[in-house]
Design an enzyme around this catalytic site. Sequence first.
Site, short mmCIF file in Angstrom:
data_model
loop_
_atom_site.label_atom_id
_atom_site.label_comp_id
_atom_site.label_asym_id
_atom_site.label_seq_id
_atom_site.Cartn_x
_atom_site.Cartn_y
_atom_site.Cartn_z
N CYS A 122 -5.86 1.12 -8.98
CA CYS A 122 -5.00 1.07 -7.79
C CYS A 122 -5.86 0.94 -6.55
O CYS A 122 -6.75 1.74 -6.31
CB CYS A 122 -4.14 2.32 -7.68
SG CYS A 122 -3.17 2.33 -6.16
N ASN A 146 2.69 5.03 -16.54
CA ASN A 146 1.47 4.70 -15.82
C ASN A 146 0.90 5.99 -15.26
O ASN A 146 1.56 6.70 -14.50
CB ASN A 146 1.80 3.70 -14.70
CG ASN A 146 0.58 3.26 -13.93
OD1 ASN A 146 -0.02 4.04 -13.20
ND2 ASN A 146 0.18 2.00 -14.10
N GLY A 202 0.71 -10.81 -13.15
CA GLY A 202 0.14 -11.28 -11.88
C GLY A 202 0.88 -12.53 -11.42
O GLY A 202 0.54 -13.63 -11.83
N ALA A 217 0.89 -1.17 0.00
CA ALA A 217 0.00 0.00 0.00
C ALA A 217 0.92 1.22 0.00
O ALA A 217 1.15 1.85 1.02
CB ALA A 217 -0.91 0.00 1.22
N ILE A 218 1.51 1.48 -1.16
CA ILE A 218 2.47 2.58 -1.27
C ILE A 218 1.70 3.90 -1.35
O ILE A 218 2.17 4.93 -0.88
CB ILE A 218 3.37 2.40 -2.54
CG1 ILE A 218 3.97 0.99 -2.59
CG2 ILE A 218 4.44 3.47 -2.61
CD1 ILE A 218 4.86 0.62 -1.43
N ASN A 229 -4.21 -6.02 -12.16
CA ASN A 229 -3.60 -5.29 -11.06
C ASN A 229 -3.68 -6.18 -9.82
O ASN A 229 -4.18 -7.30 -9.88
CB ASN A 229 -4.36 -3.97 -10.84
CG ASN A 229 -3.48 -2.89 -10.21
OD1 ASN A 229 -2.60 -3.21 -9.40
ND2 ASN A 229 -3.71 -1.65 -10.55
N THR A 230 -3.20 -5.68 -8.69
CA THR A 230 -3.21 -6.48 -7.46
C THR A 230 -4.64 -6.71 -6.96
O THR A 230 -5.54 -5.95 -7.28
CB THR A 230 -2.41 -5.78 -6.36
OG1 THR A 230 -2.95 -4.46 -6.20
CG2 THR A 230 -0.94 -5.69 -6.72
N GLY A 273 6.48 -8.31 -12.27
CA GLY A 273 6.25 -7.32 -11.21
C GLY A 273 7.06 -7.62 -9.97
O GLY A 273 8.26 -7.33 -9.89
#
Lengths: 310, 283
Positions: free
Chosen positions: A133, A102, A251, A73-74, A196-197, A273
């Site tokens: 995000c 991005n 992923g 969680a940047i 994405n995550t 990633g």
Amino acid sequence: MKKDVNITIDFAGLKLASPVFTASGTCGYADELADFMDINALGGFITKSITLLPRKGNPTPRVVETDAGMLNAIGLANIGLEQFIKEKIPLLEKMSAAIFVNVAGQKIEEYVQVTAELAKQPAIAGFELNISCPNVAKGGVHFGTDPAGVRRITEEVKKAAADKVLMVKLTPSVTDISVIAEAAVAGGADALSLVNTFTAMAIDTEKRRCVLANRTGGLSGPAIKPMAIYLVNKVYNEVTKKSGIPILGLGGIKNASDAIEFMLAGASAVALGTYNFIQPARAIEIVDGIGEYCRRNGFDNVHQLTGALE
Amino acid sequence: MSLELAGLGAEAFETVTPGQFAEFDLTGASLPSPEDVPVELRDAIERKILLRRPFSFSDVRIEDGRAIIDVLYAVVGAATVRMAGLKPGDEISVLGPLGNGFTIPVKKKLAILLAGGMGAPPIQHLAKVLAAGFKNIEVVTFAGAKSSDDMPFAVSDKNTAIGPAEFPDYGLEMLIATDDGSTGYKGLVTECFRQWLQTCEHKADDTIVFCCGPEAMLASAAKLCEAEGIECQVSMERRMACGTGLCQGCAVECGTGNSGQSVYQMCCKDGPVFDSKEVIFDL
């Protein structure tokens, strides 16, 4: 005798040296990985998210390892558009990989402004639209989970992107990812990147608190790979196969076999990633590994792998 | 644990400075049998680890073209349990040296080293470098731990409440503090240091403090040094995914002059050693 394999690909009109990208947020802004490998053998390079103004990001802890994965969680920490153009574009100009920036924001106008400004830069090949995000209060997944919203933001940013490639990054945290993919394609996306995550949480049982300061984070790493493969295959079959829009699959990839799985599932290219953190030269080893696989299996062109699932 | 590196690895570590670190890949290290694992870690070791782990060094020597790296560590989780299972001859991947270590200003006359708990290794490395290469700098070391059993240094009977003791190997003065008073001064190492400083003749400008330990201890040392006008360098610790600046996970909040604003710097790239005046401690 070994056949020569063509590992270059056409990706939304871009001629790429290989089908391997490094994923946004795992490879810095520009040449940070150059100490570890020949970054020019990469097909594409996707910068950290850029927003209109600099963002400080979330408090720590920002990362935590989980079973065969990690949460982050940047909070889209980045230097902002102005500093990015001043400091990083000169470094990006020297790289031969296709550079994707991005782009993130809280409002559509922000996305449009950042994209329009960067569309003037010859060093940039395209944009990855970050509407997925999980780690900011506004924007991010908020945009990426509503089909009408996805279509609208894609249309607006597409206009700002001018002749550059627009790739839309999809969140897996939706009921039906194909509906969102369809909306992005309808909005004019030239390519899709997925996934994405996954929004996730880890709890410290001794403290009875969330490990991350942000409470939730995005799960990445080998733990998510089978789910990501499924989603790529689903979007390929239901959306992109008929429209010819390429998928960048990502992923949990850690090696060439994983990358090939994504391609067989329908991805035209793949992005590495989390594994950049562990083996910073791995992306190039994957390029070699894919070539070797093609030789062994009688493919003379790497694009033949895309959707070759029987 | 000692690691031996040859070739490029040895070259890379020739110029290492105390306070730098390396990322170890322990994913290939085998697990010890469950009965050898502390009960509180038996669940943790079942987790499949993925990321490298950062470690600093208690000593680095070059011998016959090989770098010998000493690593002091405590078994606290899934990765260090695996590390404890390594046997002589086993190989692991080492990425480093990384980050910025302690900077030794040559004009200083007195260097005070503060080690708290598992913050001891880089302080030990620094003590050796100072003792060997900076004869004009007087070195006084302080080490704190919960109790004598937790003290990572060898402790001799000579350690008294606040008095000189031998720093193992390097012949440097060392003072010990334990929370329970089982050895040396009873209380916090920073309090031991504060009391000692009052009795010690020194010029603030000629003095520097180097610190590694829990964040509360670093904050306390930083506050004391600021009040005394003494330069202080602190070695910070954060959860890291990469150690190379890629993940942006290991943020350390730092002030930006008098603006009242703060920025996040990266522990791995901008640190792990920071000027204590820059850091906004997370307490």
